[in-house]
Structures are given as C-alpha cells and as structure tokens.
Scaffold this motif. Structure first.
Motif, PDB file in Angstrom:
ATOM      1  N   ASN A   1       0.805  -1.226   0.000  1.00  0.00           N
ATOM      2  CA  ASN A   1       0.000   0.000   0.000  1.00  0.00           C
ATOM      3  C   ASN A   1       0.834   1.271   0.000  1.00  0.00           C
ATOM      4  O   ASN A   1       0.340   2.341   0.321  1.00  0.00           O
TER       5      ASN A   1
ATOM      6  N   LYS B   1       3.166   4.092  -1.763  1.00  0.00           N
ATOM      7  CA  LYS B   1       3.636   4.721  -2.996  1.00  0.00           C
ATOM      8  C   LYS B   1       5.081   5.137  -2.790  1.00  0.00           C
ATOM      9  O   LYS B   1       5.383   5.892  -1.870  1.00  0.00           O
ATOM     10  N   GLN B   2       5.951   4.631  -3.653  1.00  0.00           N
ATOM     11  CA  GLN B   2       7.379   4.906  -3.473  1.00  0.00           C
ATOM     12  C   GLN B   2       7.912   5.823  -4.569  1.00  0.00           C
ATOM     13  O   GLN B   2       7.637   5.612  -5.745  1.00  0.00           O
ATOM     14  N   TYR B   3       8.667   6.813  -4.138  1.00  0.00           N
ATOM     15  CA  TYR B   3       9.247   7.764  -5.077  1.00  0.00           C
ATOM     16  C   TYR B   3      10.724   7.979  -4.787  1.00  0.00           C
ATOM     17  O   TYR B   3      11.183   7.724  -3.677  1.00  0.00           O
TER      18      TYR B   3
ATOM     19  N   ALA C   1      -2.596   3.261   3.526  1.00  0.00           N
ATOM     20  CA  ALA C   1      -1.706   3.729   2.473  1.00  0.00           C
ATOM     21  C   ALA C   1      -0.660   4.668   3.053  1.00  0.00           C
ATOM     22  O   ALA C   1      -0.893   5.347   4.048  1.00  0.00           O
TER      23      ALA C   1
ATOM     24  N   ILE D   1       3.242   6.976   1.976  1.00  0.00           N
ATOM     25  CA  ILE D   1       4.123   7.477   0.932  1.00  0.00           C
ATOM     26  C   ILE D   1       5.558   7.358   1.426  1.00  0.00           C
ATOM     27  O   ILE D   1       5.849   7.671   2.580  1.00  0.00           O
TER      28      ILE D   1
ATOM     29  N   GLU E   1      14.587  -1.447  -5.608  1.00  0.00           N
ATOM     30  CA  GLU E   1      13.451  -1.578  -6.521  1.00  0.00           C
ATOM     31  C   GLU E   1      13.416  -2.991  -7.123  1.00  0.00           C
ATOM     32  O   GLU E   1      12.373  -3.643  -7.156  1.00  0.00           O
TER      33      GLU E   1
ATOM     34  N   LYS F   1       8.994  -3.730  -6.962  1.00  0.00           N
ATOM     35  CA  LYS F   1       7.980  -2.667  -6.856  1.00  0.00           C
ATOM     36  C   LYS F   1       8.603  -1.362  -7.355  1.00  0.00           C
ATOM     37  O   LYS F   1       9.688  -0.984  -6.908  1.00  0.00           O
ATOM     38  N   LYS F   2       7.885  -0.731  -8.248  1.00  0.00           N
ATOM     39  CA  LYS F   2       8.405   0.468  -8.899  1.00  0.00           C
ATOM     40  C   LYS F   2       8.649   1.609  -7.894  1.00  0.00           C
ATOM     41  O   LYS F   2       7.805   1.891  -7.045  1.00  0.00           O
TER      42      LYS F   2
ATOM     43  N   LYS G   1       9.121   5.427  -8.323  1.00  0.00           N
ATOM     44  CA  LYS G   1       8.974   6.394  -9.423  1.00  0.00           C
ATOM     45  C   LYS G   1       9.768   7.668  -9.181  1.00  0.00           C
ATOM     46  O   LYS G   1       9.904   8.131  -8.053  1.00  0.00           O
TER      47      LYS G   1
ATOM     48  N   GLU H   1       1.505  15.390  -8.209  1.00  0.00           N
ATOM     49  CA  GLU H   1       1.158  14.049  -8.665  1.00  0.00           C
ATOM     50  C   GLU H   1       1.144  12.985  -7.553  1.00  0.00           C
ATOM     51  O   GLU H   1       0.543  11.946  -7.717  1.00  0.00           O
ATOM     52  N   ILE H   2       1.776  13.273  -6.435  1.00  0.00           N
ATOM     53  CA  ILE H   2       1.795  12.218  -5.410  1.00  0.00           C
ATOM     54  C   ILE H   2       0.513  12.146  -4.599  1.00  0.00           C
ATOM     55  O   ILE H   2       0.322  11.217  -3.854  1.00  0.00           O
TER      56      ILE H   2
END
Ligand code: ADP
Length: 452
Positions: free
Chosen positions: A283, A285-287, A413, A415, A433, A438-439, A441, A450-451
């Motif tokens: 859950n 989101k990886q950046y 979720a 970040i 990665e 898991k991507k 980004k 955008e996040i």
C-alpha cells in the motif's frame, strides 16, 4: 492491597543514565538488539496482534495439548487471577492461549516458545512462575535469566504487578550492583537476573540450592546468545538443575543458533511459534527525488510539505550529524521536529517517542536506532534522507522494508520518498526496486502534486 515486596533496593526503573553508544557524530548509529528490545517493551501500549495461526510441534504425543480462551479456565490462585485482571488483561493473547495450559500443566512440561516482541510471552511465563511458587517454603524455587540488567528489571516489574495481591511471594533481583554478604542464604522464592550474577550466587557462593529449583526460565534467548559468555553461563547454571525442573525458553526469533541453544537447555519440549505478520510495500507509494546536495534534499522536503497534507512523518538519516543538522534547519523554519539518535539515554528516547506518539511533534528525525517497527498509525510519510545501506555500503533491503513497510494491521496507504544525491545512492535505490519488484517512481519536486 500490599505490593509484592522486592527485597533488593534497585533504584527506580534502573534504566541507563548514560548514553550507551559511541559519541562519534559522524558514524552511523546501529540498533543494539538488547536496547531495542527494552525500548519496545517500555513504549509498547498493548499487545501486538497477529492474524496468523500458531504453529505447534510436540515431541510427546501422549501429553494432551489444549488451549484456553479465558484466564478462569486456568484455575489460578484467586489472588493471582485478581492480579492478572488488575493489569487490564481480559483474555489470553494468542500465544498465551496455547502456552499457558502447557506451562501450568501437571506434570510440568518443557516449552520453547517463539513469537515477536509484544505478543505476551513475558506475561505468560511470569504467570507460570508465580503460580508454581510455594510461598510456605522460604528458598528460591524459580530462576529467570535475562540478557541484561534492564531487561531483568522489566520482567521483575511485570512479576511485581501481577503478584500485587500475593504479598507472600518474594522476589529478588540477581543483577549487578546487588551485593549480599558472604554466607547469606537467600530466602526469596523467585530470582530474576543476569547469568553471571546468578552463577555467582548459586554456584560460587552457594547462597541458594540449585537442586531445589522447580522452574527455569530463559528469556530473550536470541539476545542472550549474542552476548559474549552468556550462553556458557546459562549452560553452567542449567547443568546443576534437577532433571525434574521445568524449562521454559523464549525467543523473538527462530534461527538455527537459537534452536541449537534451545536443544541444550530444554529436553523434550513442546515448541510453539507464532509467526510474524510480514511487512509489505503493497500500500505504499514509493518515489525518489534527484538532489545535488544536503541543501537540495532539505529543499525537497520543504517542497513536499508545501504540496501534500501529511499526518506525521519520519525522516531517516545515516549519521547523527546529519540528523541534528536537519532538525536545526527544520526547527528554524517553524516545523516542530523531534530527534531520536544514539546519544540519547533510554529515558530520553522514551520521552521523544511518547511526545511523537502523542502528536506533539509532526516530524521525527532519526538514525538507524529506529530501524524496526514503531507502529505509529498516524505516520503517513517516510523519507529516506539517506538510503539504508549495510557496512559494505550496499543496499540494505531489510532495513528499507522495516522503515517503509506496514503490516496488515497498519495496512493504511503511505508514501515513501527517497532522496538521491549520488550515483551510489541511485544504485542502492535501483537495487531495492529490483529486490522487491515494486516500482520506485521519479518524482519531479517542482511538480509534486502528482503524489496525492
Ligand atoms: P513479549 O514478552 O512477547 O514481548 P509482553 O508479555 O511483554 O510480550 O506483552 C506485551 C504487552 O501486552 C505488554 O504491555 C503486556 O502488558 C500486554 N499484555 C500481555 N498479555 C496481555 C493480555 N492477555 N491482554 C492484554 N494485554 C496483554
């Protein structure tokens, strides 16, 4: 009702008054297992639940194995049951459901139990220790070994609380700083301490009779074997115990080293394990953000703050120096930040974590002292100011997962943002990665909308 008398004069919690690690700001803080375990115990606010099933291995098929759903079903002494309820326990935890009937069974059965910290092991063996004592006999009947002074005190305090309504049961700490005059015969029923002191009192000075011990508990075995000489001392004590003595062996992990040790200490055991719920990145989101310098990383954090609403954030830095630099900068800009790093005493660390949990600070900046699992639900953002790496400066995927991942229970979720300022950091990021599939980004920090 009277409190259980603790005949030693161990001051207060007996926590470290001095920092324990090196004072070098430039070196990376490493998590010390004994200390991490202590910290978790102190800041924990209740049981760690698990949806996973318990795994049971029985060597003796003739011994019936059952589990209980209530404390009443254990037929404890009334004052002990009262103590259990007084601690706020309503029903046995998952590991207790299975462990307690075995630990309390007659004839006694040996047990090896493994489950992660916080699942109720200590409460289980303390209850067994207290119910096995015969308070009319004034000599030690129960020995409990812990790997450090502080962990022994923690266990003793659980025993004291649980025995609140059993003032006839006497407990003594066998730890550093406790000196008894030569020739003393110990009359307390339960001894909780570290292996060296226990060996001194039992074998060297013969202050009690090891052949009269009915229950032998070895707690935090995985930390015990990490410490030089502890394992041998445990074995020396163990050798003098009667064969009828009930052996109880607890560990948070289940490695082959732990199990080899267990085999020496615990004949014919029932082995129970509660597997840990795995953390996952599902859950999250990886950046990653490309940065040129520390200053640039700092700007990236500010930009992120500018565009997204964040519950609480944890920022991981490699060194204390970076952590304190960052916290000064963020404070100056009006953020409320807390810092947790290796130069703090255990008491100070607890205070920092308590404030953060309570929401007094929105940002926690930390070094690797906190590599694993503070389950703080409100944390929605984790920033790797520096990527986690091992001593060879390679990607430390395990630490990455511990920093970023969530278990089923905290499956909300989140970040994760990785700040990348070198080729090496980029390589680590790519390796992570690939490892998890898991991507991660690229985030253009000028366009961070955008996040959300
Ligand atoms: P472990 O030894 O596995 O780390 P503990 O016995 O210290 O686990 O228990 C973890 C926490 O849960 C402690 O705060 C303890 O007081 C609490 N606890 C233990 N058993 C129960 C129970 N049956 N019900 C509610 N809380 C419990």
């Amino acid at each position: 009702a009277e409190e259980l008398e603790i005949s030693n004069k161990v001051a207060g919690l007996g926590l470290h008054k001095k920092p324990i690690e090196s004072t070098d700001d430039d070196t990376a803080d490493a998590a010390n297992p004994a200390e991490a375990s202590l910290l978790m115990k102190i800041i924990r606010q209740g049981l760690v639940e698990s949806k996973l099933d318990i795994e049971i291995q029985r060597k003796d098929p003739n011994s019936p194995l059952y589990s209980v759903k209530t404390f009443e079903a254990l037929h404890l002494k009334p004052n002990l049951l009262k103590g259990v309820y007084d601690m706020g326990f309503n029903a046995p935890s998952k590991i207790q459901e299975t462990a307690l009937p075995t630990l309390l069974a007659d004839p006694p059965q040996n047990m090896i139990a493994q489950s992660q910290s916080g699942t109720g092991k200590t409460a289980a063996f303390v209850l067994a220790m207290l119910s096995r004592v015969d308070p009319s006999k004034n000599y030690p009947q129960v020995l409990c070994l812990s790997p450090t002074y502080e962990l022994a005190i923690q266990t003793g305090e659980v025993a004291a609380r649980m025995a609140k309504f059993c003032p006839e049961i006497k407990l003594k700490y066998a730890v550093r700083g406790e000196e008894l005059p030569k020739g003393t015969k110990i009359t307390d029923h339960i001894l909780i301490g570290t292996p060296g002191k226990m060996l001194d009192w039992g074998v060297k000075f013969v202050m009690f009779d090891l052949t009269k011990i009915k229950v032998f508990v070895l707690d935090e075995a995985d930390i015990m074997i990490d410490r030089q000489g502890h394992q041998d001392q445990c074995v020396k004590i163990h050798k003098r115990l009667p064969t009828t003595c009930q052996m109880m062996f607890f560990s948070a992990t289940y490695t082959s080293a732990v199990m080899e040790f267990a085999e020496i200490i615990v004949p014919n055991p029932i082995i129970i394990r509660l597997l840990r719920e795995e953390e996952s990145l599902d859950n999250i989101k990886q950046y990653y953000v490309k940065c040129k310098s520390h200053e640039d990383k700092y700007r990236a954090i500010c930009n992120i703050y500018g565009v997204i609403t964040i519950g609480q954030a944890i920022i991981f830095c490699h060194t204390r120096k970076t952590a304190s630099w960052l916290s000064e900068k963020m404070s100056r800009d009006g953020h409320s930040v807390a810092v947790l790093s290796g130069e703090l005493t255990v008491e100070q660390r607890i205070a920092v974590l308590d404030r953060f949990r309570g929401g007094l600070e929105k940002v926690l900046i930390t070094t690797n002292v906190l590599s694993r699992g503070i389950d703080i639900e409100q944390v929605t953002l984790v920033v790797n100011f520096d990527m986690p790496m091992d001593l060879d400066r390679k990607a430390d995927c395990e630490s990455y997962l511990h920093r970023i991942g969530r278990t089923g229970r905290f499956g909300k979720a989140g970040i994760a943002i990785n700040l990348i300022d070198s080729q090496q950091a980029m390589e680590i990021c790519l390796e992570i990665e690939a490892h998890f599939g898991k991507k991660i980004k690229l985030l253009d920090i000028e366009d961070a909308e955008e996040i959300e």
